[in-house]
Design a protein around this motif. Sequence first.
Motif, PDB file in Angstrom:
ATOM      1  N   TRP A  64       2.872 -11.062  26.011  1.00 35.53           N
ATOM      2  CA  TRP A  64       4.144 -10.385  25.737  1.00 35.53           C
ATOM      3  C   TRP A  64       4.084  -8.919  26.161  1.00 35.53           C
ATOM      4  O   TRP A  64       5.072  -8.364  26.644  1.00 35.53           O
ATOM      5  CB  TRP A  64       4.538 -10.525  24.266  1.00 35.53           C
ATOM      6  CG  TRP A  64       5.232 -11.821  24.031  1.00 35.53           C
ATOM      7  CD1 TRP A  64       4.724 -12.931  23.437  1.00 35.53           C
ATOM      8  CD2 TRP A  64       6.567 -12.163  24.427  1.00 35.53           C
ATOM      9  NE1 TRP A  64       5.661 -13.942  23.443  1.00 35.53           N
ATOM     10  CE2 TRP A  64       6.803 -13.491  24.044  1.00 35.53           C
ATOM     11  CE3 TRP A  64       7.589 -11.469  25.068  1.00 35.53           C
ATOM     12  CZ2 TRP A  64       8.009 -14.142  24.274  1.00 35.53           C
ATOM     13  CZ3 TRP A  64       8.796 -12.112  25.305  1.00 35.53           C
ATOM     14  CH2 TRP A  64       9.003 -13.436  24.914  1.00 35.53           C
ATOM     15  N   GLU A  67       4.616  -8.965  29.862  1.00 32.12           N
ATOM     16  CA  GLU A  67       6.019  -9.231  30.177  1.00 32.12           C
ATOM     17  C   GLU A  67       6.878  -7.992  29.921  1.00 32.12           C
ATOM     18  O   GLU A  67       7.767  -7.662  30.716  1.00 32.12           O
ATOM     19  CB  GLU A  67       6.537 -10.409  29.359  1.00 32.12           C
ATOM     20  CG  GLU A  67       7.960 -10.798  29.668  1.00 32.12           C
ATOM     21  CD  GLU A  67       8.191 -11.311  31.080  1.00 32.12           C
ATOM     22  OE1 GLU A  67       9.340 -11.238  31.554  1.00 32.12           O
ATOM     23  OE2 GLU A  67       7.237 -11.783  31.727  1.00 32.12           O
ATOM     24  N   ASN A  91       6.864 -18.415  24.833  1.00 31.69           N
ATOM     25  CA  ASN A  91       5.673 -18.554  23.990  1.00 31.69           C
ATOM     26  C   ASN A  91       4.848 -19.757  24.415  1.00 31.69           C
ATOM     27  O   ASN A  91       3.620 -19.686  24.535  1.00 31.69           O
ATOM     28  CB  ASN A  91       6.059 -18.684  22.513  1.00 31.69           C
ATOM     29  CG  ASN A  91       6.332 -17.359  21.852  1.00 31.69           C
ATOM     30  OD1 ASN A  91       5.862 -16.321  22.289  1.00 31.69           O
ATOM     31  ND2 ASN A  91       7.123 -17.393  20.796  1.00 31.69           N
ATOM     32  N   LYS A 137       9.943  -6.508  20.686  1.00 28.53           N
ATOM     33  CA  LYS A 137       9.388  -7.823  20.982  1.00 28.53           C
ATOM     34  C   LYS A 137       7.905  -7.761  21.295  1.00 28.53           C
ATOM     35  O   LYS A 137       7.170  -8.683  20.965  1.00 28.53           O
ATOM     36  CB  LYS A 137      10.143  -8.479  22.157  1.00 28.53           C
ATOM     37  CG  LYS A 137       9.676  -9.866  22.491  1.00 28.53           C
ATOM     38  CD  LYS A 137       9.871 -10.808  21.293  1.00 28.53           C
ATOM     39  CE  LYS A 137       9.007 -12.027  21.405  1.00 28.53           C
ATOM     40  NZ  LYS A 137       8.269 -12.342  20.203  1.00 28.53           N
ATOM     41  N   ALA A 138       7.446  -6.708  21.950  1.00 31.89           N
ATOM     42  CA  ALA A 138       6.058  -6.667  22.400  1.00 31.89           C
ATOM     43  C   ALA A 138       5.181  -5.658  21.662  1.00 31.89           C
ATOM     44  O   ALA A 138       3.966  -5.807  21.675  1.00 31.89           O
ATOM     45  CB  ALA A 138       6.016  -6.360  23.897  1.00 31.89           C
ATOM     46  N   HIS A 142       6.024  -6.455  16.821  1.00 33.37           N
ATOM     47  CA  HIS A 142       5.402  -7.749  17.115  1.00 33.37           C
ATOM     48  C   HIS A 142       4.013  -7.834  16.496  1.00 33.37           C
ATOM     49  O   HIS A 142       3.649  -8.852  15.907  1.00 33.37           O
ATOM     50  CB  HIS A 142       5.341  -7.976  18.626  1.00 33.37           C
ATOM     51  CG  HIS A 142       5.030  -9.383  18.995  1.00 33.37           C
ATOM     52  ND1 HIS A 142       4.637  -9.719  20.260  1.00 33.37           N
ATOM     53  CD2 HIS A 142       5.051 -10.542  18.301  1.00 33.37           C
ATOM     54  CE1 HIS A 142       4.424 -11.029  20.320  1.00 33.37           C
ATOM     55  NE2 HIS A 142       4.664 -11.539  19.139  1.00 33.37           N
TER      56      HIS A 142
END
Length: 166
Positions: A64, A67, A91, A137-138, A142
């Motif tokens: 992640w 990304e 995922n 998100k990362a 997270h």
Amino acid sequence: MTDPGPPQPRPDHPYAATLDLERRGWYELAVLVRSLTPEECLVPGYQRGPDWTVRDVVAHLGTWLAEAQVQFERLAVGTYDGHDVDIDALNAAFLVAMADQPWEIAWVQANAARTMMVTTWYGLAQPSEEAAWWIRKAGGDHYAEHLDRLRAWVAELVERRGHPVG
């Protein structure tokens, strides 16, 4: 000589507080996983259904981070096309991609991805909702989703050292 890591944000950087939160979360994760042997990082039990190891959660976080770095690059050069992603599908794809990697590869990949992500993130001079989504998100948010379970699982693995199973 120690690695200085990614650049530290200026106090007036638009993401200074969030960058600090990310850094603190990553350092806690690093302390936890470094307290384990490479063999312990491969013991299933961090999560069940599917069974995850410490390697799997580190690989999950690392992919992640990688990304997010790609998406930050796209934001920076104007080719970003939104975060309408299927998180469950990503995922699953990330898990399959890293499934057979040794612990050392997963750890190095996660550290490299984090360094690249933070460096690229640091270069985003203007805040945006899209960047904020990828940061959540990362980054630190997270990590926080995984740290409570990781703390418990690491404590259990360390406890097992004094009580061999089998």
